[in-house]
Each structure stands twice: as C-alpha cells, then as structure tokens.
Write a protein that holds these residues in place. Sequence first.
Motif, mmCIF file in Angstrom:
data_model
loop_
_atom_site.group_PDB
_atom_site.id
_atom_site.type_symbol
_atom_site.label_atom_id
_atom_site.label_comp_id
_atom_site.label_asym_id
_atom_site.label_seq_id
_atom_site.Cartn_x
_atom_site.Cartn_y
_atom_site.Cartn_z
ATOM 1 N N ALA A 90 59.322 75.201 24.256
ATOM 2 C CA ALA A 90 59.940 76.251 25.079
ATOM 3 C C ALA A 90 61.450 76.285 24.867
ATOM 4 O O ALA A 90 62.054 77.367 24.815
ATOM 5 C CB ALA A 90 59.623 76.020 26.553
ATOM 6 N N ARG A 142 54.302 84.895 25.976
ATOM 7 C CA ARG A 142 53.124 84.023 26.076
ATOM 8 C C ARG A 142 53.378 82.846 26.991
ATOM 9 O O ARG A 142 52.541 82.491 27.810
ATOM 10 C CB ARG A 142 52.761 83.474 24.699
ATOM 11 C CG ARG A 142 52.031 84.457 23.841
ATOM 12 C CD ARG A 142 51.458 83.769 22.592
ATOM 13 N NE ARG A 142 51.235 84.781 21.576
ATOM 14 C CZ ARG A 142 51.927 84.881 20.449
ATOM 15 N NH1 ARG A 142 52.864 83.990 20.152
ATOM 16 N NH2 ARG A 142 51.666 85.842 19.601
ATOM 17 N N LEU A 143 54.528 82.223 26.818
ATOM 18 C CA LEU A 143 54.795 81.022 27.633
ATOM 19 C C LEU A 143 55.025 81.412 29.086
ATOM 20 O O LEU A 143 54.517 80.757 30.004
ATOM 21 C CB LEU A 143 56.000 80.248 27.083
ATOM 22 C CG LEU A 143 55.832 79.687 25.669
ATOM 23 C CD1 LEU A 143 57.072 78.891 25.268
ATOM 24 C CD2 LEU A 143 54.582 78.796 25.545
ATOM 25 N N GLY A 145 53.882 83.997 30.584
ATOM 26 C CA GLY A 145 52.680 84.572 31.167
ATOM 27 C C GLY A 145 51.424 83.772 30.867
ATOM 28 O O GLY A 145 50.317 84.258 31.081
ATOM 29 N N GLY A 146 51.561 82.577 30.375
ATOM 30 C CA GLY A 146 50.394 81.773 29.994
ATOM 31 C C GLY A 146 49.872 80.959 31.161
ATOM 32 O O GLY A 146 49.262 81.497 32.083
ATOM 33 N N THR A 147 50.110 79.681 31.138
ATOM 34 C CA THR A 147 49.648 78.802 32.213
ATOM 35 C C THR A 147 50.809 78.494 33.163
ATOM 36 O O THR A 147 51.964 78.811 32.882
ATOM 37 C CB THR A 147 49.140 77.478 31.629
ATOM 38 O OG1 THR A 147 50.229 76.805 30.992
ATOM 39 C CG2 THR A 147 48.030 77.715 30.625
ATOM 40 N N GLU A 149 51.951 75.569 33.750
ATOM 41 C CA GLU A 149 52.824 74.619 33.069
ATOM 42 C C GLU A 149 53.749 75.322 32.074
ATOM 43 O O GLU A 149 54.942 75.022 32.014
ATOM 44 C CB GLU A 149 51.991 73.564 32.316
ATOM 45 C CG GLU A 149 52.886 72.587 31.558
ATOM 46 C CD GLU A 149 52.129 71.517 30.790
ATOM 47 O OE1 GLU A 149 50.881 71.584 30.729
ATOM 48 O OE2 GLU A 149 52.807 70.609 30.251
ATOM 49 N N SER A 150 53.179 76.250 31.307
ATOM 50 C CA SER A 150 54.014 76.871 30.280
ATOM 51 C C SER A 150 55.109 77.719 30.917
ATOM 52 O O SER A 150 56.225 77.770 30.426
ATOM 53 C CB SER A 150 53.171 77.694 29.304
ATOM 54 O OG SER A 150 52.680 78.877 29.898
ATOM 55 N N ARG A 153 57.819 75.363 32.116
ATOM 56 C CA ARG A 153 58.613 74.861 30.991
ATOM 57 C C ARG A 153 59.550 75.931 30.449
ATOM 58 O O ARG A 153 60.679 75.651 30.068
ATOM 59 C CB ARG A 153 57.695 74.378 29.870
ATOM 60 C CG ARG A 153 57.052 73.016 30.138
ATOM 61 C CD ARG A 153 56.179 72.668 28.933
ATOM 62 N NE ARG A 153 55.428 71.441 29.088
ATOM 63 C CZ ARG A 153 55.760 70.272 28.523
ATOM 64 N NH1 ARG A 153 56.863 70.183 27.802
ATOM 65 N NH2 ARG A 153 55.010 69.215 28.692
ATOM 66 N N TRP D 291 49.809 72.094 25.307
ATOM 67 C CA TRP D 291 50.170 73.043 26.373
ATOM 68 C C TRP D 291 50.564 74.403 25.798
ATOM 69 O O TRP D 291 50.354 75.433 26.451
ATOM 70 C CB TRP D 291 51.282 72.470 27.252
ATOM 71 C CG TRP D 291 52.630 72.361 26.590
ATOM 72 C CD1 TRP D 291 53.122 71.318 25.888
ATOM 73 C CD2 TRP D 291 53.661 73.364 26.598
ATOM 74 N NE1 TRP D 291 54.397 71.594 25.432
ATOM 75 C CE2 TRP D 291 54.755 72.838 25.859
ATOM 76 C CE3 TRP D 291 53.776 74.653 27.138
ATOM 77 C CZ2 TRP D 291 55.937 73.551 25.646
ATOM 78 C CZ3 TRP D 291 54.961 75.364 26.928
ATOM 79 C CH2 TRP D 291 56.023 74.808 26.195
ATOM 80 N N ALA D 295 48.661 77.849 26.600
ATOM 81 C CA ALA D 295 49.405 79.001 27.108
ATOM 82 C C ALA D 295 49.059 80.250 26.309
ATOM 83 O O ALA D 295 48.829 81.323 26.881
ATOM 84 C CB ALA D 295 50.906 78.721 27.045
ATOM 85 N N ALA D 298 45.603 81.412 27.286
ATOM 86 C CA ALA D 298 45.574 82.004 28.632
ATOM 87 C C ALA D 298 46.205 83.387 28.612
ATOM 88 O O ALA D 298 45.703 84.331 29.235
ATOM 89 C CB ALA D 298 46.311 81.093 29.616
ATOM 90 N N TYR D 299 47.306 83.511 27.862
ATOM 91 C CA TYR D 299 47.997 84.790 27.800
ATOM 92 C C TYR D 299 47.116 85.837 27.120
ATOM 93 O O TYR D 299 46.980 86.966 27.599
ATOM 94 C CB TYR D 299 49.310 84.628 27.036
ATOM 95 C CG TYR D 299 50.117 85.884 26.914
ATOM 96 C CD1 TYR D 299 50.862 86.351 27.994
ATOM 97 C CD2 TYR D 299 50.134 86.611 25.727
ATOM 98 C CE1 TYR D 299 51.613 87.516 27.889
ATOM 99 C CE2 TYR D 299 50.878 87.772 25.614
ATOM 100 C CZ TYR D 299 51.619 88.232 26.693
ATOM 101 O OH TYR D 299 52.352 89.374 26.583
ATOM 102 N N LYS D 302 44.484 86.987 29.485
ATOM 103 C CA LYS D 302 45.003 87.916 30.501
ATOM 104 C C LYS D 302 45.243 89.305 29.907
ATOM 105 O O LYS D 302 44.948 90.320 30.539
ATOM 106 C CB LYS D 302 46.330 87.394 31.064
ATOM 107 C CG LYS D 302 46.159 86.237 32.041
ATOM 108 C CD LYS D 302 47.512 85.801 32.588
ATOM 109 C CE LYS D 302 47.430 84.372 33.133
ATOM 110 N NZ LYS D 302 48.769 83.818 33.440
#
Lengths: 250, 250, 311, 311
Positions: A90, A142-143, A145-147, A149-150, A153, D291, D295, D298-299, D302
């Motif tokens: 990140a 992506r980061l 809007g991902g998890t 954790e992401s 970060r 991670w 991510a 997951a993105y 979505k």
Amino acid sequence: SPDVAEYAMRLGDDALILSQRLGWWISRAPELEEDMALGNIALDLLGHARSLLHYAGTATGRSEDDLAYWRDEHEFRCAWLFEQPNGDFAHTIARGLIAAIYMQELYTALSASTDASLAAIAAKSVKEVAYHRDHAVQWTLRLAGGTEESRARMLVALTDTWPYIDELFRDDELHERLGDAAPLPSSLRAGFDEIWSAVLAEAEIAEADFVNPKIGQSSGGGRFGNHSTHLGPLLAEMQVLARRHPGATW
Amino acid sequence: SPDVAEYAMRLGDDALILSQRLGWWISRAPELEEDMALGNIALDLLGHARSLLHYAGTATGRSEDDLAYWRDEHEFRCAWLFEQPNGDFAHTIARGLIAAIYMQELYTALSASTDASLAAIAAKSVKEVAYHRDHAVQWTLRLAGGTEESRARMLVALTDTWPYIDELFRDDELHERLGDAAPLPSSLRAGFDEIWSAVLAEAEIAEADFVNPKIGQSSGGGRFGNHSTHLGPLLAEMQVLARRHPGATW
Amino acid sequence: AELQARFDAIIEADQRIEPRDWMPEAYRKTLIRQISQHAHSEIIGMQPEGNWISRAPSLKRKAILMAKVQDEAGHGLYLYSAAQTLGISRDEMTEQLITSRARYSSIFNYPTPTWADMGAIGWLVDGAAICNQVPLCRASYGPYGRAMVRICKEESFHQRQGFEILLELSQGTPEQHEMAQDAVNRWYWPSLMMFGPPDDESPNSAQSMAWKIKRFSNDELRQRFVGMLVPQAEVLGLTLPDPNLRWNDETGQWDMSEIDWTEFNEVLAGRGPANAQRIQHRREAHEQGAWVREAAAAYAEKQAAKQRQAA
Amino acid sequence: AELQARFDAIIEADQRIEPRDWMPEAYRKTLIRQISQHAHSEIIGMQPEGNWISRAPSLKRKAILMAKVQDEAGHGLYLYSAAQTLGISRDEMTEQLITSRARYSSIFNYPTPTWADMGAIGWLVDGAAICNQVPLCRASYGPYGRAMVRICKEESFHQRQGFEILLELSQGTPEQHEMAQDAVNRWYWPSLMMFGPPDDESPNSAQSMAWKIKRFSNDELRQRFVGMLVPQAEVLGLTLPDPNLRWNDETGQWDMSEIDWTEFNEVLAGRGPANAQRIQHRREAHEQGAWVREAAAAYAEKQAAKQRQAA
C-alpha cells in the motif's frame, strides 16, 4: 545551460531513485503479474532517468553513470517523496500514485518546453507515465475498496506519504531563470489536485480519513541536496560496486 | 601465527556481523526493554569482535578497522547463520538462540586454549554470552508458549534458521593445524545438541514441527569466503562512510 | 485547603512531593505533560542517531553510538516510570505519541544526513538539553528529580562524546572539517530554540517556576548555553554561525542575532522535514511488535496460572 | 483403447496434443510435473539475479538485468498457464513450491556473490537451459511447445547478454578479469549437471522420449553444450575449468573429466548453500502478498455484484 542541466538532474534523480526503490519488488511482489508490472514501471523510470541524466551531464562532460554513481548524497536533487521506503504494498502504491499524477502533469507541460531536448524526453515519457498512473489508480481503488485490512493499510499509507506532496510543487529561483524551458512547479498543482481528488473520491476516501492534523507537509529539501535519512543507505547499496572499481567499464 | 589470526578472524567476523544485524533493532524493538536488551547484546558482540579482530590483525599489522572496513566480501570469514537477515522478531530470536548456545560452548572450551590471548578473550566473553543465551531461551519459551500466532511465527523462524547450524560445527584443516590452541568445532556439537534439545523440549517443540524434510543443512561456505547473498548489501552499508574517506581517522 | 497548605509548604521549603502526597490537579497534569513529553523526546531522539549505527566509520565510534542510543531508551524508561507514578500508563503515553496527541522535542524533526551530525547532536542538542535539565534535578516532584539526576550524568557524558567527534573531524581532512562545520551550521540555531520562546512570549513558564518544576527562564538558560559554547567552539576550531555573537560587558549578556522563529514554528506545527517520518517509524515499531507483546503477556498469564494451580 | 490409438497416432505423426484432446493419465502427470517444475525454476531463478539489480554497476546494465529478471517472471507466467490447461491451478502449484513438494532446477541453489555471476549465469546457465529447451519447442503438448518457442527466443537473447557481461569483464581491469574467471570456475560444473545424470542412470528419460516430450538424451545435450562453449570461451579469453577437456576425433565426442556428482546430489537433497533461502524468499513474498490478493479478489467481487445489479 547549467540551469537546464540542474533542472534535468532534479527530474532524472526523481526517476532514478524511484526506479531503484521499485526494483526491490521484482521477485517479491504479491503476484507474478505485479512482479512484471512494477518491474515495467521501474524500467520505464530508469529509461527516463538515463535520458535526463545523460542530458544533464552534457553541460559538464559527465556521463549518466558519472552522475548516478559518483555523486554523494548532498549532490542528489530528488524530492523526498521518491526516497521514501517501499513499506508494504500500500505504501508503494500511495507513493506511486502521487509520483505518477505529478509526473504526468509535469511531462505534459514540459512537452511544450522551449528546450528541444527536454521537450522530446517529456513527450516520450508522458505516455509511459500514463500507464504508471493507471496502475496506481487501479490499485488504490482495489485496496481502498477491497477488504477491511486493505482499506486500513491504504489509509495508513496515505497518512505516511501525503506529507511529501507539497515539495513537488515549490517554485524556486531556478524555475524563474528557466522561463519557458520548464513549467513552474506551482502551475502544475491545480491539475494534480484535480486528479488526486477524483481518485480519492472514487476510492471513497476523505482527507480526514488519513490526514493527521498534527502533521503537515514536510519541508523536504531534496532540491537543495538536503535529504531524508532514507537516501544514504539506498545510495550506499546502489553505488557500492561501481565505486569499488574506479575507472572500470562494465 | 597466521593460523591463529585466521581463526580469530572467523570468530571476530561472526560477532561483528551479528552485532551489525542486531544494531538495527535499536529504536525498532517490540518494547523499550528489548531496545535495551538487543542493544546490550549487540554491544557485547561488538566488543568481542573488536578484541578478536584486533588480535587477528596483529599478525599482519592491520587494525580492527582495517579488517572491518577494508576487506571485501570474499575476505570475510563469518558463517552463514550470522549473515541471515533479522526477519521478524522470531527470526532474530531463533538466530540468536543458535548463535548463543554455540558461542557459549565455544568460548567455554576456548578459555582453555594454549593461546593466552584467545583464552583471555574467551574467558571474558563467555560470561556475556551466557546472558545472551538466557535472553534467547526466555523469548523462545515465550513465543512458543504465548499465542497461536507467536508459536506459528517461532516455528517458521526455526524452519528458516535451522539449516545454518551444521556449518558452525565443521572441522577443516585450520583446526587441525591449531591443535590445542582451539577446540575442534565438531567437539562442541554434543554440548550444543544437549542445550538445543532441552530448550526445544521445554518449549514443547519437536523437530518435525519445523524441519522441512526436503531441505537439509546448508553447505554454507562462509569460512572460505563464500557467502550468502545477504552479506554484500550489509557490507555496502557498513563500510560506505569509512571507504568514502580513505586514510581519515574518526 | 489544608492539603493545599501542606503542599505549598513542601514546595516553599524546597522539599519534594512524593507520589503518595496530595497534589493539585493542575500540578499533576503539568507534570504528566512535561515528563511524558520528555520521555517521548528520548524515544524519538533515538531515531536521528540510530540511523548512523550501521554506518559508523570505526568500530569504536559504532560502540559509543550504540551505547548512547541505548541510553536514550533507558532514559525513556525511567521517565515513563516517573510519569506512571502520577497515574498514567505507558500504553496510554505510547498511544498519545503515535497519534501525535503528545509532543516531543521539535529538534528531532531534522534529518541527520552526515556523520558529523552525530557530533553536533551530542555537542549542541545534548548540551542544550543539559542546560535545561540540570535545574530539573531539583524539580519538586521526587521521582522526576531523581530520574533527572541519573539522566543528566549520562547526558554530560554524551555531550563530551559529541564534542570529541567534532574535534576529530575538525582536525581531520579538509572534507571532514567541512562536514563538521556544516553540521554545526545546521544545528546551532535549532539548539538555541530548544530553550523555547523568549520569556515575554512564554505563558506557561511563570506557573512552572512558582511550582519549582522549572527554575530558570528560557532566556536565562539560553544565555548560559551560549556562554558555554563559545570557548568550546574555539577549541574545536569551528565557527558558530552568528556574525553578531559577542559578549556585551555592559549588559553582562551575550549579544546575538535575532532568532528567526518562523522555521521553529513551522516545525512545531508539524511541517518540519521529518515530523511524519518520526511518527511513522515509532508507530511501525509499536505495531509490528504487538504480537510479541501479546505473546509475552499470554505466556506470563499461563505461567502464573500454573503457579496458582501448583500452590 | 480407441482414444489411446488416436493419441499414439498424433504422437507418431509428430503432431500436437491439445488441451481438449484425450491423453493418458501418466502423460498428463509427467507434463504437469515437468512444466510446473520448469515454471518454478523461472520463478526461483529470479532471485539469484534479482539480488544484483540494486547494485548493477552501470545504468545500462541495471536496465538489462531488470528486464531479464522481469522476463523470467513472464516465462513463469506462460508456463503456469500451460500447466493450468492440464487441470492444475496456479495456487496449487505455488503451494507445492513453497512447501518443497515440487522441485525447481537445483542450479538456483547457489549464491551469486559477485557481479560476474550475472555474466556466468547468462552464458552458462541460460546456455544450458537453451540446449535443454530448444528441442522442447517441438514438444508434443501444444501449449507447452508454443510457450517454449517464445521462451527460447528470449533466453538466447539473455545468453548473449551474459556473454557480453563476461567479455567486458574479461577485457577490463585485472580485478574484473579475475572476477569473470572465478565466476566461470564456479558455474561451469553445475551448468553441466543441469542436463541431469548420465544416460545409463536416468530412468525417466526413455518414456519421455517415446512420448516426444523429450527428444535428446542427457549426454547428447551435454556434448552439444560443451561443443558450443569451447569456441566462445576462447573469444572470451577465459578458461573452462576442466584440464581434461579436448575433442576426440575417434569418438567424435568431447573428452572431459568425470563429473563429480556428490555435490550435485547434496544440492538435490536440499543441502546446497541456498536451498533454504530460496524457499524462504518465495514463501515470504507469497505470504506477505496474501492481503493484497484478497483485496483484489474482494474488490473484483464487489464490482461484479454492482454490474449484476445494474443489469
């Protein structure tokens, strides 16, 4: 002229140091596609650095390698942003995002330079930088809007990297002397802010999500040879072999 | 004699390189007490390195700094264990555990050396190394018996570090020539294994918990100047300033 | 009121307030703020010098530097302990530091680009710190005063080491000499600013002096510091970067150029060169160590449970 | 049986088996093993050279090296894709690699202590790889053969670059020349061992040759390789470290010293210098990237959900 050389050196150092940082990721990226993508960006930047340093050196009869390997820390002219460590992925993306938006504004404007060489280098580089920007934007989205954790970060990375923006847009006497050979850094700010805000908005990030109100923009100092503590060890490693064999060719 | 000098250099390099690694932790440890503890260990090791390298240099009229700063990678004689990166805290502890058990066996035996200088250095160092060992043992127990995460990390650290044990105990011609001036490395193995097994047992760790059956002991090569890829960048950073100013004193 | 009277009497008599004694809430708060800020400064102060441990140019200097940075961790520890006696936990203080709710000395927001900075920090920054801290050894709060006694002893040792580094450089090669002068040029003014704003602009000082937490004004301490530097600079063969610096027989003071507080205020406002880096470094160390601290706590808990069972 | 007959006919006619075609289970397994091992070798092979990207002694060499290591990532990708057509996932293969259940070329378990190793790896290791791989361009399995065509083209480019590095060093300063000779001394024998054990001790080869996955024996390829090296070494001005190496007119073969397989077997058994390091490096990159991959997944999920909603 010496002014143009000094200016080319600043830009060349930005590209060289960022390329050196990114090269670390090759064989360590989160997926093979990223080993390749970050490697590509590093290669592009190294190409820009070579053109710029080659041009900078013509004023004083020095080669690109003389400039890359035989200057000491205080002779480097990169801004602090580019010296920042890779951190986690990140942090690399946050740094890359700021760098690429800035570089695209810069090279776009510089393509109209009255200095033919600078204009030519900028025109060639701007296309590659567009890809770098796209890469960073996609990963920011992506980061963010991902998890959970992401996203966390990504926000930490923005907190840590955001303070190095202002230095990129500070005018000094060199720019005044250059006239139409180079854009004033401050003139690029509006364009930067527009893209920057749009990316953050699409990532659903507000400045308040990452800005530490007690920490403002770093005063930096790289353009005058005053560097963060991160540059010294980077140069030690980068220059070690060349300096071990003065006069050798490779 | 040149043999004693070579031997002292091996031991001195082990201590120097491990100290250099540990110095990184100062300001980065998991708690302040560990900034201090790891700093203490690094300082002790640096002290051992200075005594040993000073002694090694007397044979050829070189100072401790000549040896530390002006040898190239292939002239260093440390074993691979000591060059391994810090990794996470568990890796640092695993490396420290192996190092300290080994050093305590070594310095205990070396205290009886027929070489008075080696004996004196060993007698002084053995007390400090006892503290290092205790520190590593305590942390091994805490990490192995702490949380699920810490146990998992400790096991990974052992997997990664375990392959560098054998190199420490390999006899070569130098040892044969040294006679009673130094113990045969192989003669220290039983003592090492006893403590090592006892610590693992108390930590409730079986070898099968961490040994990758497809990866054996590294053949290493440090005693003959063949090093892992980790040593080069370490030396580049360690030596950069001294080499930038040949002949200067500090 | 009776408690207040007793407190006032202890202060008046130059005796010490101890943790079990009653104290006014404002006194406690002031102390917590000051002691924790001082502790944070030690901890953040490890970074600018820690940066050179790996590159120290001789093994002797490496050992001295390592020991020094390690001492700073020790100082941080004593001071956190002193603050803890006032009812704040170390975790709380750490949290305040890494979220920038607590301050540390602004001087550590400058980078250390050369080895000579190790000398200049020792000579100027530790020197200024000592001038600030020696009077604190008599601070009215007992645990603080006692911590300061120990710290001051080590600090003056550090200052001497800084002086030695500069002396060696100044008398070394022309490049080394230049490196030393450059570092003194960069650190001189910031070190003078460490004494804080001029007396007429320093609002907190009066109360602190009345409470005998503080015993000299900012300007008094600054004068004393400059008076100490001038002869030492001569021995070093280095120039203090103030063309107007001279002793004034009439005022019995050092005349000096007006201090330019603009930069100081910028750094204080978070816009120094390395503010972000310092906090990032500390936060990362803290967060990356979380699993280790958790493991140690879990292990201690298990051991305690075993002992209880055995009992 | 009819399927088997058709398969045999395709092989017999030197035509290609494609993913949709029926194939014997043993053929599929052999291919998966070989292609994934080849892919892993490319990926692990990034490390010994990647180690020098940061220290490359000129910007031109840095660019060439970066491009080369990046090409290896690309080769890994094509090969993983080819293996995936046989019904194994990339995750599965990665898992096999980082748990040491899958092999990679043993040659990458040696360290690269000097810059000359960049030359020696290019000239000798890539050279040997090409001798091994050129025949694979005609491998009977289509996706593998096509991947190999592309890879071989790049590999011969890499070999030429390695040769150039050595040439520059050999003609450079005495120290550079010595560096080049030392690297050739260290890599020569391991590169000969890349062709595998002598034919009379190579059990898998016969079946692979019948299936036209493999087209020349280990010893044939080794001879061909040495024949290529000898004149090139002369141009380089470097010595191949085998005093018994000479052309034998009678046998029409290169005479050479007996290969000492002890070390090779040690490295193969996991006891080379850098086996542990290679796996640790790859595992750490994979785990530290988890991670990020999560991510991205997951993105993507979505985004897909949004599109479905919009539709």
